[in-house]
Design a protein around this motif. Structure first.
Motif, PDB file in Angstrom:
ATOM      1  N   LEU A   1       0.942  -1.191  -0.159  1.00  3.55           N
ATOM      2  CA  LEU A   1       0.060   0.081   0.043  1.00  3.55           C
ATOM      3  C   LEU A   1       0.783   1.077   0.202  1.00  3.55           C
ATOM      4  O   LEU A   1       0.567   2.272  -0.649  1.00  3.55           O
TER       5      LEU A   1
ATOM      6  N   ASP B   1       2.139   1.884  -3.171  1.00  6.40           N
ATOM      7  CA  ASP B   1       1.173   2.149  -4.066  1.00  6.40           C
ATOM      8  C   ASP B   1       1.154   1.342  -5.225  1.00  6.40           C
ATOM      9  O   ASP B   1       1.017   1.498  -6.551  1.00  6.40           O
TER      10      ASP B   1
ATOM     11  N   ILE C   1      -4.929  -1.670  -2.352  1.00  6.06           N
ATOM     12  CA  ILE C   1      -5.952  -1.189  -1.570  1.00  6.06           C
ATOM     13  C   ILE C   1      -7.503  -1.867  -1.608  1.00  6.06           C
ATOM     14  O   ILE C   1      -8.186  -2.091  -0.829  1.00  6.06           O
TER      15      ILE C   1
ATOM     16  N   ALA D   1       0.808   3.240   5.579  1.00  9.84           N
ATOM     17  CA  ALA D   1      -0.158   2.249   5.677  1.00  9.84           C
ATOM     18  C   ALA D   1       0.211   1.411   6.818  1.00  9.84           C
ATOM     19  O   ALA D   1       1.207   1.265   7.532  1.00  9.84           O
TER      20      ALA D   1
ATOM     21  N   LEU E   1      -4.483   2.873   4.479  1.00 16.67           N
ATOM     22  CA  LEU E   1      -3.702   4.021   3.860  1.00 16.67           C
ATOM     23  C   LEU E   1      -4.247   5.151   4.928  1.00 16.67           C
ATOM     24  O   LEU E   1      -5.365   5.517   4.912  1.00 16.67           O
TER      25      LEU E   1
END
Lengths: 156, 329
Positions: free
Chosen positions: B126, B129, B146, B215, B225
């Motif tokens: 997370l 990304d 996510i 996260a 997040l």
């Protein structure tokens, strides 16, 4: 299904239910009972074997994935014609067992750690053996035994 | 339909999954074998064993993009030199997951798709990304990691879909970190896990932050997040005040349960502490001031003095950890 395994240097062909565990095949079909039936959740490490050069918990290893694989159990840790290897002798010399139930898994996991060139330090060996539980010894003598072999095999 | 199939390609696996209602994907087996034995999943459900699919396993770099196959063993992530140097949050999470034996068996895809809120590999993905690449009856698609999770043990995957890997972009001047708190030193699930990722605008500890994410795992029904981190940090160097603000934001992002690993209140507090610690280590890495080596394992500082944590390890020594960036205690 039929699988072909190399177990402790011997090729074994056997019929298995692919979802069964390696532990049950080792103990019940091949009668290699040195590998212990412990927690069955992967926590205790008593069923540790070496699979293609990596230590695994055989209680969680499905056997359908293993056609052509090489397995070393505690029975195969010492070379042919040997009773014990240097690690097993160190366990005896250091008194690194009490009830003995965890010992085969400890020996196998430690042997693979040594083969992987574990740093000869207490911290590295404790971290490497964190997946092997012993409820008797308090670990000190086990760590001492492994450390002595780590030093003798790699006198850096 | 056979109760056990072992396809050799993703295409074959997806076809089998499409034609086999209720089929369960088997990879490393470290969760599934237990779940079947204990009846948490239907022991008679057909299994699709993906361990023979070569294209599912392995780590690959494509410029600054990292691909990690779903069937990659956790131990291969732990030891990969490129991941250790460029995406250290992933190798740090891999290093504390289970034991040597479990890490040799368990896979990245299994850790994700089992969808435990405490899964160690999730917060780093997370923070980075990452996207998951999913094959299904309608072809390939991608989604943010996510959005994979719908609740404890729940995923948004449709029937017949297979996660084949994750993809992360690792730009220059970025750094990441994963730290966690556990009751035991090893063989324990995270009480709290925290990952951070920072993109720095230059070198040195005064460099401004260009982007950042934090996260958390094990503090809510899914990994979260922390909202607002970008707003708090972008355009500024990492000051004590901004770290404290992130610490508060992290605690506020938690919706924890109380269980044997800690009370909700304790988790909320520790989440803030670990978020700040992970962030400052990630920042130190991104700006080139980190002295090297991994972050202290297992939230060494936060759980010191919480009692009875010595099983299987030596006495805690917090000296090293206290000297590291991010130590607030």
């Amino acid at each position: 299904m039929r699988v072909s395994l190399n177990v402790n240097g011997d090729t074994v062909q056997t019929y298995v239910e692919p979802r069964d565990t390696l532990l049950s095949v080792l103990r019940e079909q091949l009668h290699l009972t040195g590998t212990k039936w412990g927690c069955l959740t992967g926590d205790c490490g008593a069923c540790t074997v070496i699979l293609d050069g990596r230590s695994v918990v055989s209680c969680l290893q499905t056997v359908g994935q293993l056609d052509g694989a090489s397995v070393t159990t505690v029975e195969g840790i010492a070379g042919r014609g040997q009773v014990m290897n240097d690690l097993q002798e160190a366990f005896v010399a250091h008194g690194a067992a009490q009830c003995g139930f965890c010992t085969p898994g400890m020996v196998v996991a430690a042997e693979q750690l040594l083969r992987d060139g574990v740093e000869p330090s207490e911290a590295a060996i404790r971290e490497g053996l964190a997946g092997n539980l012993c409820r008797c010894t308090g670990y000190s003598k086990i760590i001492d035994a492994v450390l002595s072999v780590a030093r003798s095999r790699d006198p850096r | 339909m056979s109760a056990y199939q072992r396809p050799a390609s993703v295409a074959e696996a997806v076809a089998i999954l499409r034609d086999t209602p209720g089929a369960i994907v088997l990879a490393g087996g470290t969760d599934l074998v237990i779940d079947r034995r204990l009846g948490r999943v239907d022991p008679d459900a057909p299994l699709v064993d993906v361990s023979a699919i070569d294209e599912l396993a392995g780590v690959r770099w494509d410029g600054d993009v990292l691909h990690v196959g779903a069937a990659t063993a956790i131990s291969d992530i732990e030891r990969d030199p490129g991941i250790i140097s460029r995406a250290p949050a992933l190798s740090e999470a891999a290093r504390v997951l289970g034991s040597v034996q479990i890490r040799n068996m368990a896979t990245l895809g299994g850790n994700l798709c089992n969808a435990s809120p405490a899964a160690d590999m999730t917060p780093p993905l997370l923070a980075h990304d990452a996207v998951v690449v999913v094959y299904g009856p309608d072809g390939v698609r991608e989604q943010a990691v996510i959005s994979l999770f719908t609740g404890p043990r729940g995923t948004s995957l449709a029937a017949g879909e297979l996660v084949v890997g994750t993809r992360l972009r690792i730009p220059a001047r970025s750094g990441s970190c994963y730290v966690r708190q556990t009751v035991r030193w090893a063989m324990d699930l995270a009480g709290v896990g925290a990952a951070a990722w920072v993109l720095a605008g230059g070198a040195g500890s005064d460099a401004p932050i260009e982007a950042a994410r934090v996260a958390l795992g094990a503090v809510a029904p899914t990994a979260v997040l922390v909202p607002g981190v970008d707003h708090l940090l972008v355009g500024h160097p990492l000051s004590a005040e901004r770290l404290a603000a992130v610490r508060e934001a992290a605690s506020a992002a938690c919706a924890p349960i109380s269980d044997v690993r800690g009370t909700a209140e304790y988790r909320r507090h520790v989440a803030g502490v670990l978020a700040a610690r992970a962030l400052s280590i990630a920042h130190a890495r991104a700006t080139g001031v980190w002295p090297g080596g991994p972050a202290p394992v297992n939230g060494r500082i936060s759980s010191a003095g919480v009692g009875q944590h010595r099983a299987h390890r030596g006495q805690r020594d917090t000296t090293d950890a206290s000297a590291r960036p991010g130590t607030l205690a």
